[in-house]
Design a protein around this motif. Structure first.
Motif, PDB file in Angstrom:
ATOM      1  N   ALA A  14      17.346  19.123   9.406  1.00 43.64           N
ATOM      2  CA  ALA A  14      16.358  18.988  10.479  1.00 43.64           C
ATOM      3  C   ALA A  14      14.949  18.882   9.896  1.00 43.64           C
ATOM      4  O   ALA A  14      14.125  18.088  10.367  1.00 43.64           O
ATOM      5  CB  ALA A  14      16.456  20.169  11.446  1.00 43.64           C
ATOM      6  N   ALA A  17      14.451  15.401   8.693  1.00 44.37           N
ATOM      7  CA  ALA A  17      14.210  14.468   9.797  1.00 44.37           C
ATOM      8  C   ALA A  17      12.738  14.493  10.214  1.00 44.37           C
ATOM      9  O   ALA A  17      12.114  13.455  10.424  1.00 44.37           O
ATOM     10  CB  ALA A  17      15.104  14.798  10.990  1.00 44.37           C
ATOM     11  N   ALA A  38      17.276  17.021  15.690  1.00 42.76           N
ATOM     12  CA  ALA A  38      18.177  17.147  14.549  1.00 42.76           C
ATOM     13  C   ALA A  38      18.720  18.569  14.433  1.00 42.76           C
ATOM     14  O   ALA A  38      19.899  18.773  14.140  1.00 42.76           O
ATOM     15  CB  ALA A  38      17.464  16.749  13.262  1.00 42.76           C
TER      16      ALA A  38
END
Length: 78
Positions: A14, A17, A38
């Motif tokens: 995450a 991302a 994410a």
């Protein structure tokens, strides 16, 4: 981490991302949204985009700081 910002969250996928969004020219809000989506995919039992939280936003051009609260509401019957 990128040259202009840093993403902090529990899952490295995450964070990456969000950092990708910053690298592509997005701003901190764009990166936070990407990171949240994410995070919901890689850790669905602990996080979700429909959750709640708060965000502090600083706009350098105006020097203004705003706070957004997006907490879950209780049903009227509660």
């Amino acid at each position: 981490m990128t040259r202009d910002g840093m993403i902090v969250c529990p899952q490295p996928e995450a964070a990456e991302a969000g950092a990708d969004i910053l690298r592509m020219g997005g701003n901190a809000v764009d990166a936070a949204i990407a990171c949240a989506f994410a995070q919901g995919v890689v850790d669905p039992l602990m996080c979700g985009i429909a959750g709640f939280g708060s965000m502090a936003l600083f706009t350098p051009q105006t020097g203004k700081t705003d706070y957004l609260d997006f907490h879950a509401k209780a049903p009227k019957a509660a």
